[in-house]
Write a protein that holds these residues in place. Structure first.
Motif, PDB file in Angstrom:
ATOM      1  N   LEU A  77      -4.416 -10.189   9.615  1.00 31.43           N
ATOM      2  CA  LEU A  77      -3.282  -9.310   9.306  1.00 31.43           C
ATOM      3  C   LEU A  77      -2.580  -8.824  10.576  1.00 31.43           C
ATOM      4  N   SER A  78      -2.930  -9.400  11.708  1.00 34.77           N
ATOM      5  CA  SER A  78      -2.436  -8.908  13.000  1.00 34.77           C
ATOM      6  C   SER A  78      -0.923  -8.995  13.154  1.00 34.77           C
ATOM      7  N   ASP A  79      -0.266  -9.901  12.427  1.00 36.87           N
ATOM      8  CA  ASP A  79       1.186 -10.045  12.559  1.00 36.87           C
ATOM      9  C   ASP A  79       1.954  -9.243  11.508  1.00 36.87           C
ATOM     10  N   SER A  80       1.273  -8.342  10.823  1.00 38.31           N
ATOM     11  CA  SER A  80       1.905  -7.574   9.739  1.00 38.31           C
ATOM     12  C   SER A  80       2.887  -6.532  10.269  1.00 38.31           C
ATOM     13  N   ASP A  81       3.989  -6.374   9.539  1.00 41.60           N
ATOM     14  CA  ASP A  81       4.920  -5.272   9.788  1.00 41.60           C
ATOM     15  C   ASP A  81       4.530  -4.058   8.951  1.00 41.60           C
ATOM     16  N   LEU A  82       3.875  -4.347   7.840  1.00 36.76           N
ATOM     17  CA  LEU A  82       3.413  -3.308   6.917  1.00 36.76           C
ATOM     18  C   LEU A  82       2.093  -3.758   6.318  1.00 36.76           C
ATOM     19  N   THR A  83       1.107  -2.862   6.305  1.00 35.95           N
ATOM     20  CA  THR A  83      -0.136  -3.139   5.590  1.00 35.95           C
ATOM     21  C   THR A  83      -0.315  -2.061   4.526  1.00 35.95           C
ATOM     22  N   ILE A  84      -0.812  -2.476   3.368  1.00 34.78           N
ATOM     23  CA  ILE A  84      -1.091  -1.529   2.286  1.00 34.78           C
ATOM     24  C   ILE A  84      -2.532  -1.736   1.847  1.00 34.78           C
ATOM     25  N   GLU A  85      -3.317  -0.696   1.982  1.00 35.49           N
ATOM     26  CA  GLU A  85      -4.731  -0.743   1.596  1.00 35.49           C
ATOM     27  C   GLU A  85      -4.875  -0.375   0.125  1.00 35.49           C
ATOM     28  N   ALA A  86      -5.644  -1.188  -0.607  1.00 35.22           N
ATOM     29  CA  ALA A  86      -5.882  -0.930  -2.032  1.00 35.22           C
ATOM     30  C   ALA A  86      -7.341  -1.241  -2.351  1.00 35.22           C
ATOM     31  N   ILE A  87      -8.231  -0.483  -1.715  1.00 36.74           N
ATOM     32  CA  ILE A  87      -9.666  -0.706  -1.921  1.00 36.74           C
ATOM     33  C   ILE A  87     -10.265   0.497  -2.649  1.00 36.74           C
ATOM     34  N   VAL A  88     -11.581   0.555  -2.699  1.00 32.72           N
ATOM     35  CA  VAL A  88     -12.293   1.600  -3.426  1.00 32.72           C
ATOM     36  C   VAL A  88     -11.866   2.994  -2.952  1.00 32.72           C
ATOM     37  N   GLU A  89     -11.817   3.951  -3.902  1.00 29.60           N
ATOM     38  CA  GLU A  89     -11.392   5.317  -3.583  1.00 29.60           C
ATOM     39  C   GLU A  89     -12.532   6.093  -2.927  1.00 29.60           C
ATOM     40  N   ASN A  90     -12.823   5.699  -1.712  1.00 29.39           N
ATOM     41  CA  ASN A  90     -13.863   6.340  -0.916  1.00 29.39           C
ATOM     42  C   ASN A  90     -13.274   6.609   0.463  1.00 29.39           C
ATOM     43  N   LEU A  91     -13.145   7.882   0.811  1.00 26.48           N
ATOM     44  CA  LEU A  91     -12.454   8.258   2.042  1.00 26.48           C
ATOM     45  C   LEU A  91     -13.099   7.648   3.282  1.00 26.48           C
ATOM     46  N   ASN A  92     -14.409   7.680   3.361  1.00 28.65           N
ATOM     47  CA  ASN A  92     -15.090   7.165   4.553  1.00 28.65           C
ATOM     48  C   ASN A  92     -14.884   5.664   4.725  1.00 28.65           C
ATOM     49  N   ILE A  93     -14.912   4.933   3.616  1.00 28.11           N
ATOM     50  CA  ILE A  93     -14.695   3.483   3.689  1.00 28.11           C
ATOM     51  C   ILE A  93     -13.260   3.188   4.116  1.00 28.11           C
ATOM     52  N   LYS A  94     -12.309   3.927   3.554  1.00 26.40           N
ATOM     53  CA  LYS A  94     -10.906   3.727   3.932  1.00 26.40           C
ATOM     54  C   LYS A  94     -10.700   4.007   5.421  1.00 26.40           C
ATOM     55  N   LYS A  95     -11.268   5.093   5.908  1.00 29.74           N
ATOM     56  CA  LYS A  95     -11.106   5.454   7.315  1.00 29.74           C
ATOM     57  C   LYS A  95     -11.697   4.384   8.231  1.00 29.74           C
ATOM     58  N   LYS A  96     -12.815   3.824   7.829  1.00 29.61           N
ATOM     59  CA  LYS A  96     -13.445   2.770   8.626  1.00 29.61           C
ATOM     60  C   LYS A  96     -12.548   1.535   8.693  1.00 29.61           C
ATOM     61  N   VAL A  97     -11.970   1.156   7.551  1.00 30.01           N
ATOM     62  CA  VAL A  97     -11.083  -0.010   7.507  1.00 30.01           C
ATOM     63  C   VAL A  97      -9.822   0.243   8.331  1.00 30.01           C
ATOM     64  N   PHE A  98      -9.244   1.436   8.196  1.00 28.40           N
ATOM     65  CA  PHE A  98      -8.024   1.761   8.935  1.00 28.40           C
ATOM     66  C   PHE A  98      -8.271   1.730  10.442  1.00 28.40           C
TER      67      PHE A  98
END
Length: 237
Positions: A77-98
């Motif tokens: 996804l390195s060439d993305s102009d926009l990324t949209i995360e749509a994974i499990v509703e878990n704050l810690n997991i989202k923060k790790k991915v971001f």
């Protein structure tokens, strides 16, 4: 525009379809190859149904599919102009991915979350450049539901907000800009709808089917509260 979608479940694949239909170059990312395969097969069936209904033709189907590639490495996804995360509703997991994602994308890339109610500011705090983070909340099913909530965090820059709003409007969606509060607009209003329906059932006033039927026939709702909860999925909402 290059768009990266993180998570190939119902929401992620639906958002990918929306972006691809708008002629964006889309990469749909998931760590699970089987999930990616299911997303690809599901899109094929959806587009074939649209052809049957006369909403698109074969050429449009091929164009949409050619705009989406399926990847299992976040670096893709390195060439993305926009990324949209749509994974499990878990704050810690989202923060790790971001946090990991930010190491791969350019400084100009907008990093968005499709969360339905988690704090965008808390997610943004995981980034070195939190001003690039914004909430872009689609509703299920994303290709059909017109409304999209765009939620700036306290850290979000005006440029990122304006660009996000313009992009979603370009995707033929209706934008509602909401403050970064629990549930934003729609889910905050919906919670009492579900809650009162559950109380009516718990008090023995009526069963699930009767409550749903009453709300649809008398209240004018397209779906009753229990039908809607089942459709959305209490386990992921």
């Amino acid at each position: 525009m290059n768009v990266g979608i993180i998570g190939s479940g119902t929401m992620g694949s639906g958002i990918a379809q929306v972006a691809a239909t708008a002629d964006c170059t889309v990469k749909l990312y998931d760590t699970n190859q089987e999930a990616l395969g299911k997303a690809k097969s599901a899109l094929e069936k959806i587009l074939l149904r649209l052809i049957e209904k006369g909403r698109i033709n074969t050429e449009e189907k091929n164009r949409i599919q050619s705009n989406i590639s399926y990847v299992d490495n976040l670096k893709d996804l390195s060439d993305s102009d926009l990324t949209i995360e749509a994974i499990v509703e878990n704050l810690n997991i989202k923060k790790k991915v971001f946090s990991e994602l930010e190491t791969y994308v350019s400084d100009d890339c907008i990093i968005a979350s499709n969360t339905s109610s988690l704090s965008i500011a808390s997610i943004a705090a995981s980034l070195e450049r939190p001003e690039r983070c914004v909430g872009i909340h689609f509703f299920n099913p994303a290709p059909l539901m017109k409304l999209v909530e765009v939620i700036p965090a306290i850290q979000t820059s005006k440029e990122v907000l304006d660009k996000s709003v313009k992009t979603i409007k370009d995707w033929k969606k209706v934008v509602a800009v909401a403050k970064d509060t629990p549930g934003f607009i729609v889910n905050r209003v919906a919670r009492p709808f579900y809650g009162e329906a559950l109380r009516v059932y718990e008090e023995g006033i009526a069963d699930f089917a009767t409550i749903d039927a009453a709300m649809k026939s008398v209240g004018g709702f397209r779906m009753g509260p229990f039908e809607l909860m089942d459709f959305i999925g209490n386990d992921v909402n």
